[in-house]
Design a protein around this motif. Structure first.
Motif, PDB file in Angstrom:
ATOM      1  N   ALA A  25       0.847  -1.202   0.000  1.00  0.00           N
ATOM      2  CA  ALA A  25       0.000   0.000   0.000  1.00  0.00           C
ATOM      3  C   ALA A  25       0.880   1.249   0.000  1.00  0.00           C
ATOM      4  CB  ALA A  25      -0.922  -0.020   1.218  1.00  0.00           C
ATOM      5  N   SER A  26       1.921   1.197   0.809  1.00  0.00           N
ATOM      6  CA  SER A  26       2.857   2.327   0.893  1.00  0.00           C
ATOM      7  C   SER A  26       3.611   2.501  -0.431  1.00  0.00           C
ATOM      8  CB  SER A  26       3.830   2.067   2.046  1.00  0.00           C
ATOM      9  OG  SER A  26       4.797   3.048   2.089  1.00  0.00           O
ATOM     10  N   ALA A  27       4.003   1.369  -1.027  1.00  0.00           N
ATOM     11  CA  ALA A  27       4.728   1.420  -2.302  1.00  0.00           C
ATOM     12  C   ALA A  27       3.843   1.995  -3.396  1.00  0.00           C
ATOM     13  CB  ALA A  27       5.194   0.015  -2.678  1.00  0.00           C
ATOM     14  N   GLN A  28       2.564   1.644  -3.325  1.00  0.00           N
ATOM     15  CA  GLN A  28       1.644   2.161  -4.352  1.00  0.00           C
ATOM     16  C   GLN A  28       1.504   3.683  -4.248  1.00  0.00           C
ATOM     17  OE1 GLN A  28      -2.184   0.304  -4.290  1.00  0.00           O
ATOM     18  NE2 GLN A  28      -2.710   1.032  -6.332  1.00  0.00           N
ATOM     19  N   ARG A  29       1.431   4.191  -3.024  1.00  0.00           N
ATOM     20  CA  ARG A  29       1.326   5.652  -2.840  1.00  0.00           C
ATOM     21  C   ARG A  29       2.594   6.338  -3.369  1.00  0.00           C
ATOM     22  NH1 ARG A  29      -1.022   4.080   1.999  1.00  0.00           N
ATOM     23  NH2 ARG A  29       0.932   4.326   3.134  1.00  0.00           N
ATOM     24  N   SER A  30       3.743   5.760  -3.019  1.00  0.00           N
ATOM     25  CA  SER A  30       5.014   6.342  -3.481  1.00  0.00           C
ATOM     26  C   SER A  30       5.115   6.272  -5.005  1.00  0.00           C
ATOM     27  CB  SER A  30       6.198   5.580  -2.867  1.00  0.00           C
ATOM     28  OG  SER A  30       6.155   5.683  -1.485  1.00  0.00           O
ATOM     29  N   GLN A  31       4.602   5.174  -5.528  1.00  0.00           N
ATOM     30  CA  GLN A  31       4.634   4.992  -6.979  1.00  0.00           C
ATOM     31  C   GLN A  31       3.808   6.082  -7.683  1.00  0.00           C
ATOM     32  OE1 GLN A  31       2.440   1.613  -8.556  1.00  0.00           O
ATOM     33  NE2 GLN A  31       4.308   0.931  -9.569  1.00  0.00           N
ATOM     34  N   GLN A  32       2.640   6.324  -7.162  1.00  0.00           N
ATOM     35  CA  GLN A  32       1.779   7.369  -7.740  1.00  0.00           C
ATOM     36  C   GLN A  32       2.453   8.733  -7.663  1.00  0.00           C
ATOM     37  OE1 GLN A  32      -1.944   7.014  -5.632  1.00  0.00           O
ATOM     38  NE2 GLN A  32      -2.772   5.561  -7.111  1.00  0.00           N
ATOM     39  N   PHE A  33       3.046   8.974  -6.505  1.00  0.00           N
ATOM     40  CA  PHE A  33       3.754  10.243  -6.316  1.00  0.00           C
ATOM     41  C   PHE A  33       4.907  10.371  -7.319  1.00  0.00           C
ATOM     42  CE2 PHE A  33       7.441  12.314  -4.362  1.00  0.00           C
ATOM     43  CZ  PHE A  33       6.931  13.591  -4.198  1.00  0.00           C
ATOM     44  N   GLY A  34       5.636   9.284  -7.498  1.00  0.00           N
ATOM     45  CA  GLY A  34       6.771   9.296  -8.420  1.00  0.00           C
ATOM     46  C   GLY A  34       6.335   9.527  -9.860  1.00  0.00           C
ATOM     47  N   ILE A  35       5.227   8.884 -10.237  1.00  0.00           N
ATOM     48  CA  ILE A  35       4.738   9.039 -11.615  1.00  0.00           C
ATOM     49  C   ILE A  35       4.279  10.488 -11.849  1.00  0.00           C
ATOM     50  CG2 ILE A  35       2.887   8.327 -13.202  1.00  0.00           C
ATOM     51  CD1 ILE A  35       3.117   5.502 -11.882  1.00  0.00           C
ATOM     52  N   GLU A  36       3.570  11.031 -10.879  1.00  0.00           N
ATOM     53  CA  GLU A  36       3.098  12.419 -11.000  1.00  0.00           C
ATOM     54  C   GLU A  36       4.275  13.392 -11.109  1.00  0.00           C
ATOM     55  OE1 GLU A  36      -0.908  11.703  -8.351  1.00  0.00           O
ATOM     56  OE2 GLU A  36       0.419  13.373  -7.809  1.00  0.00           O
ATOM     57  N   GLN A  37       5.263  13.155 -10.249  1.00  0.00           N
ATOM     58  CA  GLN A  37       6.447  14.021 -10.273  1.00  0.00           C
ATOM     59  C   GLN A  37       7.154  13.949 -11.632  1.00  0.00           C
ATOM     60  OE1 GLN A  37       6.068  16.282  -7.740  1.00  0.00           O
ATOM     61  NE2 GLN A  37       8.309  16.256  -7.827  1.00  0.00           N
ATOM     62  N   ARG A  38       7.229  12.738 -12.131  1.00  0.00           N
ATOM     63  CA  ARG A  38       7.917  12.534 -13.407  1.00  0.00           C
ATOM     64  C   ARG A  38       7.165  13.252 -14.552  1.00  0.00           C
ATOM     65  NH1 ARG A  38      11.880   8.685 -14.248  1.00  0.00           N
ATOM     66  NH2 ARG A  38      12.277   8.188 -16.423  1.00  0.00           N
ATOM     67  N   PHE A  39       5.826  13.130 -14.491  1.00  0.00           N
ATOM     68  CA  PHE A  39       5.020  13.841 -15.501  1.00  0.00           C
ATOM     69  C   PHE A  39       5.223  15.348 -15.377  1.00  0.00           C
ATOM     70  CE2 PHE A  39       1.832  11.452 -18.041  1.00  0.00           C
ATOM     71  CZ  PHE A  39       2.258  10.159 -17.738  1.00  0.00           C
ATOM     72  N   LYS A  40       5.146  15.834 -14.137  1.00  0.00           N
ATOM     73  CA  LYS A  40       5.222  17.276 -13.926  1.00  0.00           C
ATOM     74  C   LYS A  40       6.588  17.821 -14.310  1.00  0.00           C
ATOM     75  CE  LYS A  40       1.870  17.485 -10.183  1.00  0.00           C
ATOM     76  NZ  LYS A  40       1.728  17.454  -8.726  1.00  0.00           N
ATOM     77  N   GLN A  41       7.632  17.098 -13.951  1.00  0.00           N
ATOM     78  CA  GLN A  41       8.984  17.604 -14.175  1.00  0.00           C
ATOM     79  C   GLN A  41       9.507  17.318 -15.591  1.00  0.00           C
ATOM     80  OE1 GLN A  41      11.390  16.128 -10.960  1.00  0.00           O
ATOM     81  NE2 GLN A  41      10.495  17.548  -9.507  1.00  0.00           N
TER      82      GLN A  41
END
Lengths: 207, 212
Positions: A69-85
């Motif tokens: 569950a924690s990995a999934q949250r981090s994963q979403q955060f990472g994907i969003e960051q990657r899109f944004k940056q």
């Protein structure tokens, strides 16, 4: 004046002391061995995984769910960051799609992790079953050895006991005393010798 | 039986040995009882002490932090890539995409969880072994002490002291009687073959005769 020799007194003291320590050690050893055997018997199940193994793996099972569950949250955060940056234009649908794909892959990984954990638990359960059987064998063997050892001690102690009862000793002593008394002076010597010999025989046999 | 000095030395050695064995047993018995208590306490916690649980928790936090760091570098790579910046090989190799980061994080945490479970089980088995070993040790020591007690009893005389005292008194009585009888024979030579009346200095005296 004492009629007890130094050796007799020291041996009696030492025997009492050793017997006391022997009893204390046995009182410590045997109940604990019994508790241990009961514990192993309680853990040994022929049809399922030992409770001790289940207890060890239950936190891992719960922990893995939490970790994914924690990995999934981090994963979403990472994907969003990657899109944004990335600096490139993207739609929310693209982002959601990327997150969904990643979540599906992670869920498949979680499923496989759970299967792997169950396999590891089953293997550990089988090893634990064998281990518990060995422990039970060793525990009952230890109890048997102690029983055998104390049987030998008991046998040796019985071997040291007098073979004559007080009654037999009194009769035998009286007969011997009467015979000696007759040689000295019959009939009073016979009577006195019989009484003294009987008393001596009684006390001798009862010791 | 040896001389007095030797006897004193034996007694001193015996007393010293008794003192030391008392100290040794006095040390061993409470230690063993304490060890049993510790084993049961540890087993009550499921084999894994709290501090080990904390250590595994700390390890997982570190692993998670490492995976997230790789993810942050991945985000940096994405930005620099978009800007056309040249990336070093090390940075390329050390980066993770968002998907990879989640997967890697879950993977390393799985390893830690399984390791903790197996470690807890291993510790439980070690505690079981300790229980067995401790019980065998205490039982063997108990048996050895019983054997020593038996050996000590075998060092004692095989006859009863009261019996020995009565026999001793009879022997003393017999010696006195025999001694007096040798000096004065109350029977005549005709009924005691080999005896010679009147050969004693105690002639005419008998402790049992009426002296009046």
């Amino acid at each position: 004046m004492s009629f007890t020799s130094p050796r007799e007194a020291a041996a009696a003291d030492a025997a009492r002391l050793q017997s006391k320590y022997s009893a204390q050690l046995a009182d410590l050893s045997l109940p604990e061995l019994q508790k241990a055997i009961q514990s192993w018997q309680g853990d040994l199940t022929a049809t399922g995984i030992a409770p001790s193994v289940q207890a060890a793996f239950a936190p891992a099972q719960a922990g893995i769910e939490k970790d994914y569950a924690s990995a999934q949250r981090s994963q979403q955060f990472g994907i969003e960051q990657r899109f944004k940056q990335s600096g490139l234009p993207y739609s929310q649908n693209q982002l959601a799609d990327a997150e969904r794909q990643a979540a599906t892959a992670l869920d498949a990984q979680r499923f496989q992790a759970n299967k792997n954990l169950q396999f590891a638990e089953a293997q550990a359960g089988m090893q634990q079953y064998n281990n518990l059987l060995n422990l039970l064998g060793a525990g009952s063997g230890a109890a048997l050895n102690l029983g055998k050892g104390f049987s030998s001690v008991q046998q040796a102690a019985i071997g040291g006991l007098s073979n004559t009862s007080p009654g037999q000793g009194a009769l035998g002593g009286a007969a011997s005393g009467a015979a000696i008394g007759s040689e000295i002076n019959a009939p009073w010597g016979t009577i006195i010798g019989g009484v003294l010999g009987g008393a001596a025989g009684y006390f001798g046999a009862s010791g | 039986m040896g001389n007095t000095q030797q006897q004193q030395q034996y007694q001193a050695i015996q007393a010293d040995a008794a003192r030391v064995l008392g100290q040794a047993y006095g040390l061993a018995l409470p230690t063993m009882a304490g060890q049993y208590a510790s084993i049961h306490e540890a087993l009550g916690q499921g084999g894994e002490p709290d501090y080990v649980k904390q250590a595994y928790g700390g390890q997982r936090a570190g692993l998670m932090e490492g995976a997230m760091e790789q993810g942050r570098v991945g985000a940096l790579q994405a930005r620099q890539g978009a800007q056309g910046a040249a990336l070093g090989g090390n940075l390329q190799a050390a980066t993770l995409s968002g998907e990879q980061m989640g997967s890697r994080m879950a993977d390393v945490l799985y390893g830690s969880r399984v390791s903790e479970a197996m470690g807890g089980l291993e510790q439980t088995n070690k505690l079981y072994q300790s229980l067995l070993g401790q019980s065998v040790q205490a039982g063997s020591a108990s048996m050895a002490a019983a054997g020593t007690a038996l050996g000590n009893v075998q060092n004692m005389p095989a006859y009863n002291k009261t019996y020995a005292n009565i026999l001793g008194a009879l022997n003393v009585g017999g010696s006195i009687y025999g001694g007096l009888n040798q000096q004065y024979d109350p029977y005549s030579a005709s009924i005691r073959p080999g005896g010679e009346a009147g050969s004693s200095n105690w002639q005419g005296f008998s402790p049992w005769a009426d002296q009046t």
